[in-house]
Write an enzyme that holds these catalytic residues in place. Structure first.
Site, PDB file in Angstrom:
ATOM      1  N   ASN A  92      28.699  -7.094  -7.674  1.00  0.00           N
ATOM      2  CA  ASN A  92      29.277  -6.370  -6.522  1.00  0.00           C
ATOM      3  C   ASN A  92      30.765  -6.690  -6.333  1.00  0.00           C
ATOM      4  O   ASN A  92      31.275  -6.668  -5.216  1.00  0.00           O
ATOM      5  CB  ASN A  92      28.482  -6.644  -5.228  1.00  0.00           C
ATOM      6  CG  ASN A  92      28.849  -5.738  -4.044  1.00  0.00           C
ATOM      7  OD1 ASN A  92      28.769  -6.148  -2.896  1.00  0.00           O
ATOM      8  ND2 ASN A  92      29.252  -4.511  -4.312  1.00  0.00           N
ATOM      9  N   ASP A 124      29.936  -2.888 -18.020  1.00  0.00           N
ATOM     10  CA  ASP A 124      30.419  -4.045 -17.259  1.00  0.00           C
ATOM     11  C   ASP A 124      31.825  -4.423 -17.743  1.00  0.00           C
ATOM     12  O   ASP A 124      32.005  -4.810 -18.906  1.00  0.00           O
ATOM     13  CB  ASP A 124      29.432  -5.200 -17.485  1.00  0.00           C
ATOM     14  CG  ASP A 124      29.822  -6.465 -16.753  1.00  0.00           C
ATOM     15  OD1 ASP A 124      30.917  -6.507 -16.156  1.00  0.00           O
ATOM     16  OD2 ASP A 124      29.019  -7.415 -16.785  1.00  0.00           O
ATOM     17  N   CYS A 169      25.385  -3.078  -8.717  1.00  0.00           N
ATOM     18  CA  CYS A 169      25.681  -3.619 -10.047  1.00  0.00           C
ATOM     19  C   CYS A 169      25.245  -5.081 -10.055  1.00  0.00           C
ATOM     20  O   CYS A 169      24.372  -5.469  -9.267  1.00  0.00           O
ATOM     21  CB  CYS A 169      27.152  -3.421 -10.407  1.00  0.00           C
ATOM     22  SG  CYS A 169      28.329  -4.253  -9.312  1.00  0.00           S
ATOM     23  N   CYS A 174      33.035  -5.673  -9.287  1.00  0.00           N
ATOM     24  CA  CYS A 174      33.770  -4.806 -10.222  1.00  0.00           C
ATOM     25  C   CYS A 174      33.352  -3.338 -10.096  1.00  0.00           C
ATOM     26  O   CYS A 174      34.136  -2.505  -9.648  1.00  0.00           O
ATOM     27  CB  CYS A 174      33.556  -5.263 -11.665  1.00  0.00           C
ATOM     28  SG  CYS A 174      34.189  -6.911 -12.018  1.00  0.00           S
ATOM     29  N   ARG A 175      32.133  -3.018 -10.527  1.00  0.00           N
ATOM     30  CA  ARG A 175      31.724  -1.616 -10.646  1.00  0.00           C
ATOM     31  C   ARG A 175      31.261  -0.970  -9.345  1.00  0.00           C
ATOM     32  O   ARG A 175      31.733   0.123  -8.984  1.00  0.00           O
ATOM     33  CB  ARG A 175      30.611  -1.480 -11.699  1.00  0.00           C
ATOM     34  CG  ARG A 175      31.082  -1.743 -13.109  1.00  0.00           C
ATOM     35  CD  ARG A 175      29.915  -1.926 -14.053  1.00  0.00           C
ATOM     36  NE  ARG A 175      29.200  -3.178 -13.776  1.00  0.00           N
ATOM     37  CZ  ARG A 175      28.075  -3.560 -14.367  1.00  0.00           C
ATOM     38  NH1 ARG A 175      27.513  -2.760 -15.250  1.00  0.00           N
ATOM     39  NH2 ARG A 175      27.527  -4.718 -14.073  1.00  0.00           N
ATOM     40  N   SER A 176      30.304  -1.599  -8.648  1.00  0.00           N
ATOM     41  CA  SER A 176      29.759  -0.919  -7.463  1.00  0.00           C
ATOM     42  C   SER A 176      30.777  -0.753  -6.332  1.00  0.00           C
ATOM     43  O   SER A 176      30.688   0.249  -5.608  1.00  0.00           O
ATOM     44  CB  SER A 176      28.454  -1.574  -6.975  1.00  0.00           C
ATOM     45  OG  SER A 176      28.620  -2.923  -6.638  1.00  0.00           O
TER      46      SER A 176
END
Ligand code: 4NP
Length: 158
Positions: free
Chosen positions: A13, A129, A10, A15-17
């Site tokens: 690195n 995001d 993302c 939040c999402r990934s």
């Protein structure tokens, strides 16, 4: 054959990934698969930092502790090292294609793709995001990445 390996990417690195990494780790353990899994960001601002507190809390809701994860930026060797690289959104996919070594893109673009392309009906879409968002946005991220992780494991055991 070497062990399959997957990298999630993302922007930050944090939040999402990290949630994608946690979801795939959980799914592969449940399926009894041995897979190398990591995550990274196209940006390096948060390198060395733990995940966002809201991502740590979301993973904890699913019984997974990601507080020990540390952010890092994508590096050129990642394109050699990982069998599959999944971007969490189209902008990060474009950025990965821009920084990927030419040999990598020439040889096998199949190894680099968009995570939500794994989920029928969600092709081409972003894992949104959640950085400026709410707890609910982090729950939505979990829903997306855990569904994609289930699809990926199903594809691997097939
Ligand atoms: P991620 O979220 O890409 O899912 O880790 C973000 C984290 C940090 C920033 C943006 C998105 N940031 O602008 O610092």
């Amino acid at each position: 054959m070497s062990q399959p390996s997957v990298l999630f990417v993302c922007l930050g690195n944090i939040c999402r990934s990290p949630l994608a990494e946690a979801a795939l780790r959980a799914e592969t353990v449940a399926a009894g698969l041995a897979i190398t899994i990591d995550s990274a960001g196209t940006g390096g601002w948060h390198a060395g930092n733990p995940p966002d507190a809201r991502s740590i809390a979301e993973a904890a809701k699913h019984g997974i502790d990601i507080s020990g994860y540390r952010a890092r930026q994508v590096r050129p060797q990642d394109f050699q090292h990982f069998g599959q690289i999944f971007a969490l959104d189209p902008q990060n996919l474009r950025d990965l294609k821009r920084i990927a070594p030419h040999e990598f893109l020439g040889r096998s673009t199949a190894r680099l793709g968009l995570l939500m392309d794994l989920v029928p009906g969600r092709e081409g879409s972003a894992v949104i995001d959640p950085y400026g968002g709410t707890e609910e946005d982090f729950a939505a991220v979990w829903g997306d990445v855990s569904e994609a992780a289930r699809r990926l494991v199903a594809r691997m055991v097939r």
